[in-house]
Design a protein around this motif. Structure first.
Motif, PDB file in Angstrom:
ATOM      1  N   UNK A 281     -66.577 -18.252   7.149  1.00 16.78           N
ATOM      2  CA  UNK A 281     -65.747 -17.644   6.103  1.00 16.78           C
ATOM      3  C   UNK A 281     -64.550 -16.963   6.762  1.00 16.78           C
ATOM      4  N   UNK A 284     -62.080 -19.439   7.243  1.00 18.52           N
ATOM      5  CA  UNK A 284     -61.427 -19.719   5.966  1.00 18.52           C
ATOM      6  C   UNK A 284     -60.430 -18.615   5.626  1.00 18.52           C
ATOM      7  N   UNK A 287     -57.241 -19.248   7.431  1.00 20.66           N
ATOM      8  CA  UNK A 287     -56.414 -20.282   6.806  1.00 20.66           C
ATOM      9  C   UNK A 287     -55.830 -19.758   5.499  1.00 20.66           C
ATOM     10  N   UNK A 373     -72.564 -18.029  -3.600  1.00 21.50           N
ATOM     11  CA  UNK A 373     -71.687 -19.122  -3.172  1.00 21.50           C
ATOM     12  C   UNK A 373     -70.252 -18.908  -3.636  1.00 21.50           C
ATOM     13  N   UNK A 376     -67.384 -19.076  -1.102  1.00 23.67           N
ATOM     14  CA  UNK A 376     -67.114 -20.415  -0.598  1.00 23.67           C
ATOM     15  C   UNK A 376     -66.370 -21.242  -1.639  1.00 23.67           C
ATOM     16  N   UNK A 377     -66.755 -21.041  -2.898  1.00 22.67           N
ATOM     17  CA  UNK A 377     -66.078 -21.766  -3.969  1.00 22.67           C
ATOM     18  C   UNK A 377     -64.626 -21.310  -4.062  1.00 22.67           C
ATOM     19  N   UNK A 379     -62.782 -20.195  -1.658  1.00 19.71           N
ATOM     20  CA  UNK A 379     -62.060 -20.809  -0.548  1.00 19.71           C
ATOM     21  C   UNK A 379     -61.666 -22.239  -0.905  1.00 19.71           C
ATOM     22  N   UNK A 380     -62.632 -22.990  -1.423  1.00 19.17           N
ATOM     23  CA  UNK A 380     -62.350 -24.392  -1.754  1.00 19.17           C
ATOM     24  C   UNK A 380     -61.246 -24.495  -2.793  1.00 19.17           C
ATOM     25  N   UNK A 383     -57.889 -23.596  -1.397  1.00 20.21           N
ATOM     26  CA  UNK A 383     -57.352 -24.648  -0.534  1.00 20.21           C
ATOM     27  C   UNK A 383     -56.909 -25.848  -1.345  1.00 20.21           C
ATOM     28  N   UNK A 384     -57.637 -26.142  -2.417  1.00 23.63           N
ATOM     29  CA  UNK A 384     -57.257 -27.281  -3.248  1.00 23.63           C
ATOM     30  C   UNK A 384     -55.849 -27.077  -3.803  1.00 23.63           C
ATOM     31  N   UNK A 385     -55.533 -25.835  -4.180  1.00 24.93           N
ATOM     32  CA  UNK A 385     -54.226 -25.601  -4.786  1.00 24.93           C
ATOM     33  C   UNK A 385     -53.127 -25.332  -3.765  1.00 24.93           C
ATOM     34  N   UNK A 387     -53.240 -25.723  -0.128  1.00 19.54           N
ATOM     35  CA  UNK A 387     -53.292 -26.257   1.236  1.00 19.54           C
ATOM     36  C   UNK A 387     -51.921 -26.645   1.749  1.00 19.54           C
TER      37      UNK A 387
END
Lengths: 405, 376
Positions: A281, A284, A287, A373, A376-377, A379-380, A383-385, A387
């Motif tokens: 994490x 993450x 990033x 979780x 972590x969600x 972070x995902x 990053x999806x939006x 990155x």
């Protein structure tokens, strides 16, 4: 500050719907801080390494080394020594990573994975040799560890100043129960009262890192290793040396984070598997924070917050309220995407936001696994939006060998 | 010519041999410091491993490690780091265990159904990370790490409660796991195959039938990678996506396919346990995914190399038991050995690669100097 105020306003409004006070409770903000510290230290560790051009996926392993050495040092030599020895343990992991990646040119991810696989084995062996001899120690855990002192800010939260108890200004506002204002001060008061000195040091390391990396000669040289090592070499900079320093500092900071986990601030013992992926994490957060200290801190707090809320949220109401917060955040992303005319982003945000909203209104509580979780969600989704808006050091992760300029 | 061949063979084997030797030396030092006799410990390990029953244990342990190693290797060949094998196999494990218990099929079909479900789940979950990479630019290392956490503390924790076998609570009050799969869905052991060559296997040990599946996966991996156009595309796209793109291979497509294939093999990792016990327990065997990465690294992503690496790791894991029983050394020493082997192996491979590069450069320079007539 404005972002923080807006965030707290959202939280306040949301918890009104869900009849919970946990979102802005003092215990929540304090727990958030404590949970954020190891993530933040791991992230700062990653910063030093990646600014020097070495990807450090071994942070998790260095964190694990930090927990064991931190606990061992604290038990034998006291709380402060524990933090220091934890740093040494993590730094040792960093040194191994530096030898493999810098001197031998091993792929950074491969070396990091190797360290992550090795570290638990090392601590397990050390536990079997040493901890089992202690009273209350076993192969997977240590006896309780001592901590370091605490500090309450004078005036803001009524701490002592040379023996005189100062007025508790934030506490006064909090007791008034004014909408939003009291919520805001409640959260703020949690951040400045009964604060562990270790936590304070950790947060002081954020501006310190920024200063070191962007305002000193050392930092300039460190950054050129990550941006353009060959160019640095032509300037006569010993790239290997700075890469080594960056990676070893990285390990030491992660080790400090590990020692913090094993300190009474979080668990008060060494326990096998207690890092629970926080090194990742931290990576993450690095990033998410776009390879900058302030961003890392924001990321760590964001990821630490669900932990802080979830800790005492036995009925799941606060976690449920967080769903609405997620919906609002996704709505904000939707607005941003529409403004920028990014149709795919907008569609994704609308879909995810709708999902969170439906879940919120169709249920009254959420299961406890959701909050564990959530970081972590987040972070995902982030990053999806975003990155493509991030910029990592140009030569990050690339092999470098002297004399190829 | 033969001289050059032996030289190349020596270089190729130098790295793993050096890694094992260094690991033994370092472990001996650690053992000496901790007051144990390394020779006694190694003697125990070797003597234990010479028994047939131990060898069955080693093969049973090496089978999932091999599958996990191949899963990681497929990604590596495409220059992708599938750190998510761990989450993929656990997710595939629990879904396959649940769905496998819901259906009634004839024996062969039942087993095939379960394996296909596992591969589909693993492939889809891993492929999702590939899709995120090519469409949204999310680095697969980060996304698979996050997805691991989503599976381990999220989905698996949720579904083990949802799909809990009715009323069956163990003596300690802990949850025992999902509904057991009917006999028809379990892969029989292959002791009889082994016993063609050896004496009868005692102590109730069973050689897992999944070993045959693992061997098949290894063969298919080898054939696809080295004997098909697709395999060539995959390797070239991994080595140089731009050049390969010019040659008509879409790097995006290859990323998604490689991640999906990697996840499909990862889905099989948990099947060794499922085919033996028939259910997903509350504490499934974990860390196989992360160890698989190490196995792939040690075996250089080569189907046979990965097999050797899996056997070495299987041997070490099984040996830790005998060390505890005989008391010759702390069983945790094998964890150190594993770590040292990986670290020294990756370093040794890199050193060998550099030596080879230098030799090739020297040979090319020599050929140039000798003139074009000599070069052929």
């Amino acid at each position: 500050m404005i972002y923080a105020a807006v965030g707290v306003l959202v939280l306040t409004v949301v918890q009104g719907f869900d009849d919970t006070e946990r979102l802005t409770a003092v215990t929540s903000s304090q727990a958030m801080l404590r949970w954020a510290v190891p993530i933040m230290l791991a992230g700062l560790g990653g910063l030093f390494s990646e600014r020097a051009g070495v990807v450090n996926i071994g942070l998790e392993g260095m964190l694990i080394l930090g927990t064991w050495f931190g606990a061992w040092g604290a038990i034998n030599y006291g709380g402060w020594a524990g933090l220091l020895i934890g740093m040494l343990g993590g730094g040792l992991g960093g040194l191994i990573h530096a030898v493999a990646t810098v001197s031998f040119g091993v792929d950074h991810i491969i070396s990091g994975v190797a360290i992550n696989v090795t570290a638990p084995g090392v601590t397990r062996f050390l536990s079997s040799e040493i901890l089992t001899n202690y009273d209350g120690g076993s192969i997977t855990q240590s006896p309780r560890t001592p901590g370091v002192g605490r500090f309450t800010f004078p005036f803001l939260a009524g701490g002592d100043l040379f023996g005189w108890t100062t007025p508790d200004i934030l506490g006064w506002f909090t007791d008034k129960d004014w909408f939003f204002v009291s919520d805001f001060t409640g959260l703020a008061r949690g951040l400045v009262s009964q604060l562990s000195l270790a936590t304070m040091i950790a947060f002081a390391l954020v501006p310190a890192s920024a200063w070191l990396i962007w305002r000193t000669r050392f930092g300039l040289r460190l950054r050129i290793c990550g941006e353009h090592p060959v160019g640095g070499e032509t300037q006569g900079i010993n790239i290997y040396l700075y890469k080594y320093l960056g990676v070893v500092i990285s390990g030491a900071l992660a080790g400090l984070g590990g020692a913090f986990i094993a300190s009474p601030e979080l668990s008060g013992i060494y326990l096998e598997g207690q890092t629970n992926g926080r090194g990742f994490i931290g990576l993450a957060a690095l990033i998410f924070g776009n390879w900058r200290p302030g961003g890392i801190m924001a990321g760590a707090l964001l990821f630490g917050y669900p932990f802080g809320v979830g800790l005492r949220d036995l009925d799941g109401s606060a976690s449920h309220a967080l769903l609405l917060v997620n919906t609002i955040a996704l709505a904000a992303v939707l607005a941003w995407a529409l403004y920028r005319r990014r149709r795919i982003d907008a569609g994704l945000a609308a879909g995810l936001g709708l999902g969170a909203a439906v879940w919120y209104f169709m249920s009254t509580t959420v299961p406890d696994w959701w909050i564990s979780i959530l970081p972590f969600v987040i972070v995902l989704v982030v990053l999806v939006f975003f990155s493509q808006r991030l910029r990592m050091p140009r030569a990050d992760g690339l092999p470098y060998r002297k004399g190829e300029a | 010519m033969t001289e050059r061949l032996t030289h190349r063979l020596m270089l190729a084997s130098a790295a793993p041999v050096a890694a094992v030797v260094i690991a033994v030396v370092l472990s001996s030092i650690v053992l000496l410091i901790s007051g144990s006799n390394p020779l006694a410990a190694y003697a125990d390990m070797v003597q234990h491993a010479s028994k047939l029953e131990t060898q069955v244990d080693i093969l049973n342990r090496a089978t999932p490690l091999y599958l996990s190693g191949v899963a990681a290797a497929i990604g590596f060949r495409m220059n992708l780091f599938n750190i998510g094998v761990e989450g993929q196999y656990l997710l595939a494990f629990i879904v396959a265990a649940h769905l496998g218990a819901q259906v009634e099929l004839a024996s062969v079909l039942h087993v095939a159904f379960i394996l296909v479900v596992a591969m589909a789940v693993g492939g889809a979950f891993s492929g999702a990370a590939g899709v995120l990479k090519v469409t949204r630019g999310v680095n697969e290392v980060i996304s698979t790490i996050m997805l691991n956490a989503v599976v381990i503390s999220g989905l698996a924790a949720w579904w083990i409660v949802e799909w809990q076998a009715g009323g069956e609570i163990s003596a300690t009050g802990g949850r025992v796991g999902t509904e057991p799969i009917a006999e028809s869905g379990l892969l029989p052991d292959i002791n009889s195959w082994l016993e063609v060559f050896t004496r009868e296997v005692g102590l109730g040990k069973k050689l897992t039938g999944m070993m045959l599946v693992a061997v098949a996966v290894g063969v298919v991996y080898h054939v696809i990678l080295n004997r098909t156009v697709f395999g060539f595309d995959l390797r070239s796209s991994g080595a140089n996506p731009t050049a390969s793109h010019v040659g008509g291979v879409s790097p995006k497509r290859m990323v998604v396919i490689a991640m999906t294939l990697s996840g499909m093999v990862a889905g099989l990792v948990g099947m060794t346990e499922l085919m033996n016990t028939g259910y997903y327990p509350s504490n499934p065997i974990s860390l196989l995914g992360f160890t698989g990465i190490a196995v792939a690294l040690l075996g250089r992503n080569h189907p046979a190399g990965v097999a050797v690496a899996a056997l070495i790791f299987g041997f070490l894991d099984v040996s830790s038991g005998i060390l505890q029983i005989s008391g010759a050394a702390s069983r945790e020493i094998v964890e150190i050995m594993k770590g040292v082997i990986i670290l020294t192996a990756v370093i040794a491979y890199e050193v060998v690669r550099r030596i080879r590069e230098r030799e090739e450069a020297a040979a090319a320079a020599a050929a140039m100097a000798a003139g074009p007539a000599e070069a052929s």
